[in-house]
Design a protein around this motif. Sequence first.
Motif, PDB file in Angstrom:
ATOM      1  N   ILE A 183       1.115  -1.132  -0.102  1.00 41.30           N
ATOM      2  CA  ILE A 183      -0.062   0.034  -0.180  1.00 41.30           C
ATOM      3  C   ILE A 183       0.904   1.216  -0.112  1.00 41.30           C
ATOM      4  N   PHE A 184       0.367   2.287  -0.473  1.00 42.31           N
ATOM      5  CA  PHE A 184       0.941   3.570  -0.129  1.00 42.31           C
ATOM      6  C   PHE A 184      -0.010   4.417   0.094  1.00 42.31           C
ATOM      7  N   ASN A 185      -0.180   5.437   0.977  1.00 43.45           N
ATOM      8  CA  ASN A 185      -1.196   6.412   1.456  1.00 43.45           C
ATOM      9  C   ASN A 185      -0.688   7.738   1.585  1.00 43.45           C
ATOM     10  N   VAL A 186      -1.449   8.693   1.409  1.00 45.51           N
ATOM     11  CA  VAL A 186      -1.217   9.965   1.743  1.00 45.51           C
ATOM     12  C   VAL A 186      -2.158  10.509   3.040  1.00 45.51           C
ATOM     13  N   MET A 187      -1.891  11.392   3.781  1.00 46.61           N
ATOM     14  CA  MET A 187      -2.612  11.727   4.790  1.00 46.61           C
ATOM     15  C   MET A 187      -2.530  13.414   5.495  1.00 46.61           C
ATOM     16  N   GLY A 188      -3.438  13.853   5.675  1.00 50.60           N
ATOM     17  CA  GLY A 188      -3.371  15.177   6.371  1.00 50.60           C
ATOM     18  C   GLY A 188      -3.595  16.188   5.099  1.00 50.60           C
ATOM     19  N   GLU A 189      -3.026  17.388   5.439  1.00 51.06           N
ATOM     20  CA  GLU A 189      -3.325  18.448   4.557  1.00 51.06           C
ATOM     21  C   GLU A 189      -2.270  18.591   3.572  1.00 51.06           C
ATOM     22  N   LEU A 190      -2.650  19.029   2.296  1.00 46.09           N
ATOM     23  CA  LEU A 190      -1.991  18.980   1.072  1.00 46.09           C
ATOM     24  C   LEU A 190      -1.483  20.477   1.250  1.00 46.09           C
ATOM     25  N   ARG A 191      -0.275  20.778   1.320  1.00 46.26           N
ATOM     26  CA  ARG A 191      -0.015  22.355   1.494  1.00 46.26           C
ATOM     27  C   ARG A 191       0.897  22.626   0.233  1.00 46.26           C
ATOM     28  N   GLU A 225       3.261  19.813  -1.039  1.00 46.33           N
ATOM     29  CA  GLU A 225       3.655  18.828  -0.096  1.00 46.33           C
ATOM     30  C   GLU A 225       2.520  18.166   0.847  1.00 46.33           C
ATOM     31  N   ILE A 226       2.724  16.769   0.826  1.00 55.53           N
ATOM     32  CA  ILE A 226       1.686  16.131   1.827  1.00 55.53           C
ATOM     33  C   ILE A 226       2.716  14.915   2.593  1.00 55.53           C
ATOM     34  N   ALA A 227       2.141  14.627   3.745  1.00 52.72           N
ATOM     35  CA  ALA A 227       2.459  13.230   4.508  1.00 52.72           C
ATOM     36  C   ALA A 227       1.963  12.333   3.902  1.00 52.72           C
ATOM     37  N   ALA A 228       2.998  11.268   3.673  1.00 48.54           N
ATOM     38  CA  ALA A 228       2.955   9.779   2.901  1.00 48.54           C
ATOM     39  C   ALA A 228       3.666   8.897   3.624  1.00 48.54           C
ATOM     40  N   GLU A 229       2.963   7.546   3.403  1.00 46.03           N
ATOM     41  CA  GLU A 229       3.677   6.474   3.988  1.00 46.03           C
ATOM     42  C   GLU A 229       3.450   5.098   2.964  1.00 46.03           C
ATOM     43  N   ARG A 425       7.309  12.003   3.434  1.00 46.36           N
ATOM     44  CA  ARG A 425       6.841  13.367   2.553  1.00 46.36           C
ATOM     45  C   ARG A 425       6.701  13.212   1.171  1.00 46.36           C
ATOM     46  N   LEU A 426       5.761  13.362   0.549  1.00 43.83           N
ATOM     47  CA  LEU A 426       5.405  13.436  -0.963  1.00 43.83           C
ATOM     48  C   LEU A 426       5.283  14.920  -1.543  1.00 43.83           C
ATOM     49  N   ARG A 427       6.277  15.233  -2.576  1.00 44.64           N
ATOM     50  CA  ARG A 427       6.330  16.457  -3.202  1.00 44.64           C
ATOM     51  C   ARG A 427       6.191  16.658  -4.538  1.00 44.64           C
ATOM     52  N   PHE A 428       5.570  17.608  -4.827  1.00 42.36           N
ATOM     53  CA  PHE A 428       5.418  17.894  -6.495  1.00 42.36           C
ATOM     54  C   PHE A 428       5.354  19.326  -6.839  1.00 42.36           C
ATOM     55  N   TRP A 429       5.626  19.583  -7.931  1.00 43.34           N
ATOM     56  CA  TRP A 429       5.448  20.984  -8.223  1.00 43.34           C
ATOM     57  C   TRP A 429       4.693  21.215  -9.580  1.00 43.34           C
ATOM     58  N   ALA A 430       4.211  22.381  -9.922  1.00 41.95           N
ATOM     59  CA  ALA A 430       3.793  22.665 -11.201  1.00 41.95           C
ATOM     60  C   ALA A 430       4.041  24.308 -11.392  1.00 41.95           C
ATOM     61  N   MET A 454      -1.354  15.283 -11.027  1.00 39.20           N
ATOM     62  CA  MET A 454      -0.571  15.000  -9.471  1.00 39.20           C
ATOM     63  C   MET A 454      -1.760  15.097  -8.429  1.00 39.20           C
ATOM     64  N   LEU A 455      -2.523  15.979  -8.622  1.00 40.21           N
ATOM     65  CA  LEU A 455      -3.554  16.347  -7.850  1.00 40.21           C
ATOM     66  C   LEU A 455      -4.349  15.192  -7.623  1.00 40.21           C
ATOM     67  N   ALA A 456      -4.773  14.739  -8.864  1.00 42.01           N
ATOM     68  CA  ALA A 456      -5.723  13.410  -8.829  1.00 42.01           C
ATOM     69  C   ALA A 456      -5.143  12.412  -8.214  1.00 42.01           C
ATOM     70  N   LEU A 457      -3.967  11.955  -8.439  1.00 40.22           N
ATOM     71  CA  LEU A 457      -3.154  11.094  -7.871  1.00 40.22           C
ATOM     72  C   LEU A 457      -3.160  10.938  -6.283  1.00 40.22           C
ATOM     73  N   VAL A 458      -2.962  12.217  -6.017  1.00 37.70           N
ATOM     74  CA  VAL A 458      -2.989  12.449  -4.334  1.00 37.70           C
ATOM     75  C   VAL A 458      -4.267  11.973  -3.799  1.00 37.70           C
ATOM     76  N   GLU A 459      -5.425  12.650  -4.404  1.00 39.30           N
ATOM     77  CA  GLU A 459      -6.785  12.406  -3.959  1.00 39.30           C
ATOM     78  C   GLU A 459      -6.946  10.673  -3.952  1.00 39.30           C
ATOM     79  N   SER A 460      -6.633  10.217  -5.175  1.00 37.03           N
ATOM     80  CA  SER A 460      -6.803   8.774  -5.084  1.00 37.03           C
ATOM     81  C   SER A 460      -6.142   8.099  -4.014  1.00 37.03           C
TER      82      SER A 460
END
Length: 462
Positions: A183-191, A225-229, A425-430, A454-460
């Motif tokens: 599995i791979f999950n993100v959690m918390g606020e996307l900043r 940036e968002i927390a991930a594990e 932490r998972l980070r991306f840029w645009a 990338m935003l759609a990926l994070v939400e998924s």
Amino acid sequence: MMTSQPPPLCAELPYQIDSDLLFAAIRDLPWAVFLDSAMTEGENGRFDIIAADPFITLQTRDQTTTIEYRDTAGQQSCDDPFGLLQCILQQYAQPLSDLPFCGGAIGYFSYDLGRRIEKLPELAIDSEQIPEMAVGIYDWAVINDHQQQRCWLVSYGLDPETHRNWANLLSRLQQPKKPDSTIFNVMGELRCNLNQTAYQTAFEKIKNYITEGDCYQVNLAKRYEIAAEGDPWIAYQQLRKQNAAPFSAFLTTPEATVLSSSPERLLRVKDKQVETKPIKGTRPRDLSDPDRDRLLGRQLQDSLKDRAENLMIVDLLRNDLGKVCEPGSISVPTPFALESFATVHHLVSTITGTLATDQHTVGLLRACFPGGSITGAPKLRAMEIIEELEPQRRGVYCGSIAYIGFDGNMDSNITIRTLVFSDNRLRFWAGGGIVADSELEAEYQEVADKAAAMLALVESLR
């Protein structure tokens, strides 16, 4: 295999329609890399390249490059990292092969490696805290050819370990199996480091610099940036399905994992012939309405603003290539072509040249680094303004992931549409280029369009 100079070690493997199975078979090995055409169509989607367990690694932090050889103590050098890499590759130089890669360097060159080329102010925060360059020297590779529907494990046999492990490698790759699910999950606020107000302030400063004659164009980017594990390979498999791109890559290093779905080539070298394909100009796609989708593409091709923006970068890159290419060899065979990807249309120009006989492929990369399409023009002043206005350093973003073979051939992307995972932490840029007649709302929307996949990926992944 049709090659005039086959490598000493070569074994044909069962062809795989999707190379993810082949990569899964070796991705537990150190520094595993997957240069992935993501099953896109055309010449750029022909080859996938997979490698792991390099016998030399180079990692650059600030002024120091650490070079580690298998089973020996590491060496450190303050010399130019591009020069160090070139020296190692030349020690192992090999004849040309018809395959794109039979061994050599694969790795990332971060945007901030440009500080070793140009003197820049130090204003932005280094939130990434990973090496500016991380490159492995690989003695074997898997080449999956989607055009011929054939696959090979190849090696020059320069590392004794390759000979010892050849049978084990073949066994792993001949019957690859899907690994156990993880599995791979993100959690918390996307900043985001630039909200709309901060973006507007930076935008207005760039417009003022342009009015004052400091520059013609500046690329301004936002960082998320968002927390991930978990296992980032899971996230990459999803990304390549949602946003297939011809210069995609999944690259693992001890410090970070890089997930790229880049549509943009930085440089290709094939038998001294050089090609670069800068992207400037973007429109969103509308796959639910084919007529409107075609209209958006035509509007982009007809846009005088986007063509002018593209031309600025074409001129910049012609100048960069002129430092290392034969005089008179540089041309622009395809200006302002429309290329369509999963979520956006892009305006792409093709520039070609012939590498001078006294120049090496790594020298070409250095001469054009970082790519002009993601800095602006003139390059140095644009980079100074980026340093002033973007709160964090870019790190891997807007650098390059590249292979450079022992035979001197190279292909490289610009690391846009790219995510970096480290320290949970998972980070991306645009970002996008701002010119004299740019409008705030249009530029803000263009950045949103580029971030959409990338935003759609994070939400998924929630």
